[in-house]
Design a protein around this motif. Structure first.
Motif, PDB file in Angstrom:
ATOM      1  N   ILE A   1      -8.093   6.387   6.103  1.00 36.42           N
ATOM      2  CA  ILE A   1      -7.679   7.799   6.060  1.00 36.42           C
ATOM      3  C   ILE A   1      -6.168   7.916   5.791  1.00 36.42           C
ATOM      4  O   ILE A   1      -5.738   8.713   4.968  1.00 36.42           O
ATOM      5  N   VAL A   2      -5.369   7.106   6.473  1.00 36.76           N
ATOM      6  CA  VAL A   2      -3.911   7.210   6.263  1.00 36.76           C
ATOM      7  C   VAL A   2      -3.292   5.879   5.827  1.00 36.76           C
ATOM      8  O   VAL A   2      -2.062   5.746   5.841  1.00 36.76           O
ATOM      9  N   GLY A   3      -4.100   4.907   5.443  1.00 36.60           N
ATOM     10  CA  GLY A   3      -3.585   3.639   4.924  1.00 36.60           C
ATOM     11  C   GLY A   3      -3.155   2.678   6.031  1.00 36.60           C
ATOM     12  O   GLY A   3      -2.976   3.084   7.178  1.00 36.60           O
ATOM     13  N   PRO A   4      -2.981   1.371   5.665  1.00 37.34           N
ATOM     14  CA  PRO A   4      -2.617   0.361   6.684  1.00 37.34           C
ATOM     15  C   PRO A   4      -1.283   0.660   7.386  1.00 37.34           C
ATOM     16  O   PRO A   4      -1.176   0.449   8.591  1.00 37.34           O
ATOM     17  N   VAL A   5      -0.287   1.168   6.661  1.00 28.82           N
ATOM     18  CA  VAL A   5       0.987   1.484   7.325  1.00 28.82           C
ATOM     19  C   VAL A   5       0.741   2.610   8.338  1.00 28.82           C
ATOM     20  O   VAL A   5       1.221   2.570   9.481  1.00 28.82           O
ATOM     21  N   GLY A   6      -0.035   3.620   7.899  1.00 31.98           N
ATOM     22  CA  GLY A   6      -0.363   4.737   8.795  1.00 31.98           C
ATOM     23  C   GLY A   6      -1.098   4.250  10.037  1.00 31.98           C
ATOM     24  O   GLY A   6      -0.815   4.680  11.166  1.00 31.98           O
ATOM     25  N   ALA A   7      -2.030   3.284   9.842  1.00 32.57           N
ATOM     26  CA  ALA A   7      -2.762   2.747  11.004  1.00 32.57           C
ATOM     27  C   ALA A   7      -1.792   2.069  11.968  1.00 32.57           C
ATOM     28  O   ALA A   7      -1.912   2.198  13.188  1.00 32.57           O
ATOM     29  N   GLY A   8      -0.803   1.353  11.376  1.00 34.06           N
ATOM     30  CA  GLY A   8       0.213   0.705  12.213  1.00 34.06           C
ATOM     31  C   GLY A   8       0.994   1.740  13.011  1.00 34.06           C
ATOM     32  O   GLY A   8       1.280   1.539  14.195  1.00 34.06           O
ATOM     33  N   VAL A   9       1.331   2.865  12.350  1.00 32.45           N
ATOM     34  CA  VAL A   9       2.084   3.921  13.051  1.00 32.45           C
ATOM     35  C   VAL A   9       1.221   4.522  14.165  1.00 32.45           C
ATOM     36  O   VAL A   9       1.707   4.775  15.269  1.00 32.45           O
ATOM     37  N   VAL A  10      -0.071   4.730  13.881  1.00 28.25           N
ATOM     38  CA  VAL A  10      -0.982   5.289  14.900  1.00 28.25           C
ATOM     39  C   VAL A  10      -1.004   4.369  16.130  1.00 28.25           C
ATOM     40  O   VAL A  10      -0.863   4.825  17.269  1.00 28.25           O
ATOM     41  N   GLY A  11      -1.136   3.045  15.894  1.00 21.73           N
ATOM     42  CA  GLY A  11      -1.135   2.086  17.007  1.00 21.73           C
ATOM     43  C   GLY A  11       0.165   2.147  17.791  1.00 21.73           C
ATOM     44  O   GLY A  11       0.173   2.169  19.024  1.00 21.73           O
ATOM     45  N   LEU A  12       1.260   2.220  17.060  1.00 17.65           N
ATOM     46  CA  LEU A  12       2.589   2.256  17.681  1.00 17.65           C
ATOM     47  C   LEU A  12       2.744   3.479  18.581  1.00 17.65           C
ATOM     48  O   LEU A  12       3.159   3.383  19.745  1.00 17.65           O
TER      49      LEU A  12
ATOM     50  N   TYR B   1       0.810  -1.242   0.000  1.00 16.36           N
ATOM     51  CA  TYR B   1       0.000   0.000   0.000  1.00 16.36           C
ATOM     52  C   TYR B   1       0.832   1.277   0.000  1.00 16.36           C
ATOM     53  O   TYR B   1       0.284   2.363  -0.104  1.00 16.36           O
ATOM     54  N   GLY B   2       2.125   1.178   0.186  1.00 16.71           N
ATOM     55  CA  GLY B   2       2.976   2.373   0.184  1.00 16.71           C
ATOM     56  C   GLY B   2       2.894   3.160   1.471  1.00 16.71           C
ATOM     57  O   GLY B   2       2.240   2.747   2.446  1.00 16.71           O
ATOM     58  N   TRP B   3       3.564   4.304   1.478  1.00 13.66           N
ATOM     59  CA  TRP B   3       3.562   5.159   2.666  1.00 13.66           C
ATOM     60  C   TRP B   3       2.194   5.823   2.849  1.00 13.66           C
ATOM     61  O   TRP B   3       1.429   5.925   1.892  1.00 13.66           O
ATOM     62  N   PRO B   4       1.931   6.337   4.018  1.00 13.18           N
ATOM     63  CA  PRO B   4       0.665   7.077   4.218  1.00 13.18           C
ATOM     64  C   PRO B   4       0.590   8.274   3.260  1.00 13.18           C
ATOM     65  O   PRO B   4       1.611   8.938   3.041  1.00 13.18           O
ATOM     66  N   PRO B   5      -0.601   8.551   2.702  1.00  9.13           N
ATOM     67  CA  PRO B   5      -0.718   9.660   1.744  1.00  9.13           C
ATOM     68  C   PRO B   5      -0.428  11.024   2.379  1.00  9.13           C
ATOM     69  O   PRO B   5       0.108  11.906   1.721  1.00  9.13           O
ATOM     70  N   GLU B   6      -0.811  11.226   3.619  1.00  9.48           N
ATOM     71  CA  GLU B   6      -0.571  12.512   4.285  1.00  9.48           C
ATOM     72  C   GLU B   6      -0.070  12.249   5.700  1.00  9.48           C
ATOM     73  O   GLU B   6      -0.524  11.318   6.357  1.00  9.48           O
ATOM     74  N   TRP B   7       0.826  13.096   6.146  1.00 11.87           N
ATOM     75  CA  TRP B   7       1.403  12.873   7.478  1.00 11.87           C
ATOM     76  C   TRP B   7       0.694  13.671   8.568  1.00 11.87           C
ATOM     77  O   TRP B   7       0.684  13.272   9.726  1.00 11.87           O
ATOM     78  N   LEU B   8       0.105  14.843   8.171  1.00  7.29           N
ATOM     79  CA  LEU B   8      -0.556  15.661   9.212  1.00  7.29           C
ATOM     80  C   LEU B   8      -1.744  14.924   9.844  1.00  7.29           C
ATOM     81  O   LEU B   8      -1.838  14.827  11.077  1.00  7.29           O
ATOM     82  N   PRO B   9      -2.661  14.369   9.015  1.00  2.00           N
ATOM     83  CA  PRO B   9      -3.765  13.611   9.632  1.00  2.00           C
ATOM     84  C   PRO B   9      -3.253  12.452  10.482  1.00  2.00           C
ATOM     85  O   PRO B   9      -3.828  12.135  11.519  1.00  2.00           O
ATOM     86  N   LEU B  10      -2.126  11.838  10.005  1.00  2.12           N
ATOM     87  CA  LEU B  10      -1.584  10.720  10.774  1.00  2.12           C
ATOM     88  C   LEU B  10      -1.163  11.193  12.168  1.00  2.12           C
ATOM     89  O   LEU B  10      -1.468  10.568  13.182  1.00  2.12           O
ATOM     90  N   GLY B  11      -0.484  12.346  12.203  1.00  2.23           N
ATOM     91  CA  GLY B  11      -0.049  12.896  13.494  1.00  2.23           C
ATOM     92  C   GLY B  11      -1.246  13.192  14.390  1.00  2.23           C
ATOM     93  O   GLY B  11      -1.244  12.879  15.580  1.00  2.23           O
ATOM     94  N   LEU B  12      -2.281  13.784  13.769  1.00  2.09           N
ATOM     95  CA  LEU B  12      -3.474  14.132  14.556  1.00  2.09           C
ATOM     96  C   LEU B  12      -4.157  12.881  15.101  1.00  2.09           C
ATOM     97  O   LEU B  12      -4.553  12.827  16.272  1.00  2.09           O
ATOM     98  N   LEU B  13      -4.295  11.863  14.237  1.00  3.00           N
ATOM     99  CA  LEU B  13      -4.940  10.623  14.682  1.00  3.00           C
ATOM    100  C   LEU B  13      -4.141   9.976  15.811  1.00  3.00           C
ATOM    101  O   LEU B  13      -4.717   9.506  16.801  1.00  3.00           O
ATOM    102  N   ALA B  14      -2.812   9.968  15.661  1.00  2.26           N
ATOM    103  CA  ALA B  14      -1.976   9.361  16.711  1.00  2.26           C
ATOM    104  C   ALA B  14      -2.139  10.136  18.013  1.00  2.26           C
ATOM    105  O   ALA B  14      -2.236   9.548  19.097  1.00  2.26           O
TER     106      ALA B  14
END
Lengths: 430, 408
Positions: B75-86, B29-42
């Motif tokens: 919203i941020v892809g499976p890798v992004g979800a993994g980062v949010v969990g981490l 799936y590649g990297w998350p499309p956007e990093w700001l939403p990822l930061g906010l979700l985390a």
């Protein structure tokens, strides 16, 4: 008539809200019903069904999160995917919600469940306030409701405004309901208001947010927003029901514990529960907080528990007739047993202090909790009247208590005790 | 070897597994499309971990982190979800040992990515903003999110059950079943709420505010569930007062009820009884002598053992939540000392009671007490019950089990 003054006032306010709705929306009512039939029917259904699923909170507050959330959602609703924008006057919203609530009452009556029209009136007034506030045009002449149609508006601002309007309506509803309940239970209004507003603030916040949630979903998924957005309210209903049921079983556990002495023949049957209900009645009339009343009830139920340690029962289990030292020993034994739970320490303290004579408070300034003084009076009343409610027994018991007034018993508590006893004529009728 | 190095090896394998999943997800799936939403979700996810979410008895959990992790998948892809969990697990405020925190991070991240892969396999869309209408949203977001939710729960429960097995010795199957059965409806609801958040965030153009609007209505449910947990704990503890009352009347029984309760519950667990039956056996063991209090003073001697147990059972019948324990006590009473107990649960309570009386009343050693019980003619599944008793007794002699590693 004077007895139901506040209830009549709330019913009157509800009628006024309905009258205002009919007058203000008469021109557009039929058109709105024709144009938004599906939306109105869906909400009507949600409100009616939601109102059938009520839950009684421990304070006595009756919560119907699904119905209340649906009503608020209709008051703030704007665009709906697949349907016309729900652009109707506040009066139409109020009439729809009142109809749903009224239908539920009729169904409840048909199912032989209790009906409370003052709840319908209070909720109707609350929804009318929310709907009207959303449509007030003091900011840009169109009302904040119209912001939902303006894509330039910040979403968070719309959410905040919606929640503000929802909060105003819901709190009005809670205050009106509390007033009626204080009148029905003959409690000080300030105490009931404090309990109603203080209990379950998270529940209130949750219900306030449910309406805006449905309104934000509706532009994307249409009427599916209603079941989806109301799911948190369904979960809330289930969780609150479990909580209320659990609170009841907790009380049953304490009650079972209190019956140990009765089952073993130490105390007369029903003594603990009579002392507990008398104590609660006295506490209510003295304006104690709901949490304090809860602790008092548990302590009153368990006040004789220490008797299980006695080698031989005292006559009739009447601690009031036992020597002061024996009274104290029984009280501390009971408190020791209850302290083993580690969660009823306050209750144990109340039990331990229940034997202290009032003169220790008056003359030496000893601090004895009001709840303990209440249990002392309620216990003496039940012991002296032998648990009977006929006029001669009650009068004899009061007479004995009056002999110890100010010395053994707190005069203010005794005064409250007298307030909880029905008038002599009622006694005679029994 | 396993007892000593099992847990660290397990944690290492979990970390490696999480890294492997991250590589697979990145490849797919590649990297998350956007990093700001990822930061906010985390950040929002970490906040949900900061709120008190567990009742004092540790049995009722209510945390919205699952909603955030599931919403993160489209919203941020499976890798992004993994980062949010981490990140959520890394920022948890609770003070725990470093190796526990590392395990939690690996577990939360791996479960989120497993959820992400399940979402994709179930036909979930990673371009939700382009979807319109009810059916496309339900088919390509709603249903796949529920599947992702179930996969996330299974992965999470499986990893936790593994570590609890190694660190505390709780059977894997028991722990897994307990976790899966205790959070069924709530877990499904998390999935639906995540769907609601995604719909508001992407097609609804609400952005991060969607998380707040989606989660706020759960405040009441969360409050009530935590209250429920607190009160349930208080209710269970109130039973302790019944035991105290028993021991006030019969001081020679001090500590007996608690020992029988622990022993019977241990045996029930060893015998593979269901969690509800284990709980009933535990309570029945605790209150099996209640009848001795419910009798007039001076009448105790004339009492028959069976009627005392029956009186105790009758008192518990008034308490609906103790109906199971009451039934077990009735079975014990009806069997009496000379007949086989009708159920395994009743037999367990009876054997634990007799064993404790032989040990602490008659002063016998465990081997002698066991031998005496073995010679008893009537016993249901005697070999299994005595084997369970022997194992529970040994576990008790070895000292209490170490604290399980609380993972979520």
């Amino acid at each position: 008539m004077n007895r139901h003054r506040l209830e009549s006032l709330v019913l009157g306010l509800g009628a006024l809200a309905l009258l205002w709705s009919v007058v203000s929306a008469s021109d557009e009512l039929l058109e709105a019903l024709g144009q938004h039939t599906a939306v109105i029917v869906a909400f009507l259904l949600a409100i009616t069904v939601g109102e059938l699923f009520r839950v009684g909170m421990p304070s006595g507050r009756i919560a119907a999160p699904v119905a209340t959330g649906s009503g608020i959602a209709l008051a703030v609703l704007g665009p709906v995917w697949g349907h016309d924008v729900f652009d109707v006057p506040a009066g139409v919203v109020t009439l729809v919600v009142a109809t749903g609530l009224g239908l539920a009452q009729v169904l409840r009556a048909a199912m032989r469940r209790p009906t409370q029209w003052y709840l319908v009136a209070a909720r109707t007034v609350g929804v009318a306030i929310t709907a009207a506030l959303m449509r007030v045009g003091f900011i840009d002449g169109e009302g904040v409701w119209a912001w939902q149609l303006d894509s330039e508006r910040e979403a968070w601002l719309i959410a905040v405004v919606m929640m503000g309007a929802a909060a105003a309506g819901l709190y009005a509803d809670i205050v009106l309901t509390a007033l009626v309940q204080s009148e029905r239970w003959e409690l000080p209004a300030a105490t009931t208001l404090r309990d109603e507003l203080g209990e379950a603030q998270a529940l209130t916040v949750g219900v306030i947010a449910a309406g805006p949630l449905v309104a934000f979903l509706a532009p994307v998924i249409g009427l599916a927003a209603l079941p989806l957005g109301l799911l948190p309210m369904v979960l809330t209903y289930i969780a609150v029901r479990r909580y209320a049921a659990n609170r009841a079983t907790y009380r049953q556990t304490i009650a079972a514990l209190s019956r140990l002495t009765e089952a073993a023949g130490y105390t007369p049957a029903g003594h603990a529960s009579r002392v507990a209900s008398r104590s609660v009645a006295i506490a209510r009339s003295m304006g104690l907080h709901a949490d304090a009343i809860q602790q008092l009830e548990y302590a009153a139920l368990l006040h004789d528990l220490g008797q299980v340690g006695l080698r031989s029962p005292i006559p009739d289990g009447a601690t009031v007739l036992a020597a002061p030292d024996d009274q104290r020993r029984i009280a501390s034994e009971g408190a020791r047993i209850v302290r083993r739970t580690e969660v009823l320490d306050t209750v144990a303290d109340l039990m331990e202090r229940q034997t202290t004579p009032f003169r220790h408070v008056r003359e030496w300034g000893e601090e004895v909790p009001l709840a303990s003084r209440i249990i002392k009076v309620a216990n003496a009343f039940d012991d002296f009247s032998h648990g009977r409610a006929d006029a001669p027994s009650v009068e004899a018991a009061l007479e004995r208590i009056h002999l110890g007034l100010g010395y053994e018993y707190d005069p203010e508590v005794v005064e409250a005790l007298i307030r909880t006893i029905p008038a002599p004529s009622a006694l005679t009728l029994r | 070897m396993l007892a000593r190095y099992g847990t660290p090896i397990y944690i290492g394998v979990t970390v490696l597994g999480a890294v492997g999943l991250a590589l697979v997800c990145h490849h797919l799936y590649g990297w998350p499309p956007e990093w700001l939403p990822l930061g906010l979700l985390a950040f929002i996810g970490a906040l949900t971990w900061w709120l008190p979410s567990t009742s004092s008895d540790g049995l009722i959990h209510f945390t919205a982190d699952n909603v955030v992790v599931l919403a993160a998948i489209p919203i941020v892809g499976p890798v992004g979800a993994g980062v949010v969990g981490l990140v959520m697990a890394a920022l948890a405020r609770r003070r725990i040992a470093l190796h526990r925190r590392v395990f939690n991070m690996a577990m939360a991240s791996a479960s989120a990515m497993v959820g992400g892969i399940a979402y994709d396999l179930a036909g979930g869309s990673l371009s939700v903003g382009e979807l319109h209408g009810v059916m496309p949203l339900i088919l390509h977001v709603g249903l796949p999110i529920v599947v992702a939710d179930a996969a996330n729960l299974l992965a999470n429960a499986g990893l936790v059950a593994g570590v609890v097995r190694l660190s505390a010795g709780v059977p894997f199957r028991l722990q897994l079943l307990d976790m899966l059965t205790s959070s069924g409806l709530t877990q499904f609801a998390y999935g639906v709420v995540a769907f609601v958040v995604i719909v508001m965030w992407l097609p609804g153009d609400l952005g991060p505010v969607a998380v707040l609007v989606g989660l706020a209505p759960l405040a009441g449910a969360r409050w009530a569930l935590l209250q429920y947990g607190e009160e349930r704990e208080a209710r269970e503890r109130a039973l302790g007062a019944l035991v105290a009352a028993i021991e006030t009347r019969a001081p020679e029984l001090e500590g007996h009820s608690a020992r029988v309760s622990a022993m019977a519950a241990g045996m029930a667990q060893e015998l593979g009884l269901r969690p509800k039956e284990v709980a009933d056996v535990r309570t029945a063991g605790l209150l099996h002598d209640l009848g001795t209090v419910v009798v007039a003073p001076g009448q105790e001697g004339a009492d028959h053992e069976r009627s005392a147990v029956l009186r105790g059972a009758a008192m518990l019948q008034d308490l609906p939540f103790l109906a199971g324990a009451s039934a077990v006590l009735e079975q014990v009473a009806h069997a009496g000392p000379h007949q086989a107990a009708p159920t395994l649960a009743a037999e367990v309570v009876r054997v634990a009671d007799d064993f404790d009386l032989l040990m602490h009343g008659d002063g016998l050693g465990p081997a002698e007490a066991m031998e005496l019980l073995r010679s008893r003619p009537t016993m249901v599944e005697a070999d299994r019950v005595l084997a369970a008793l022997s194992r529970t007794q040994r576990a008790h002699d070895d000292g209490p089990a170490p604290d399980p590693m609380v993972a979520t």
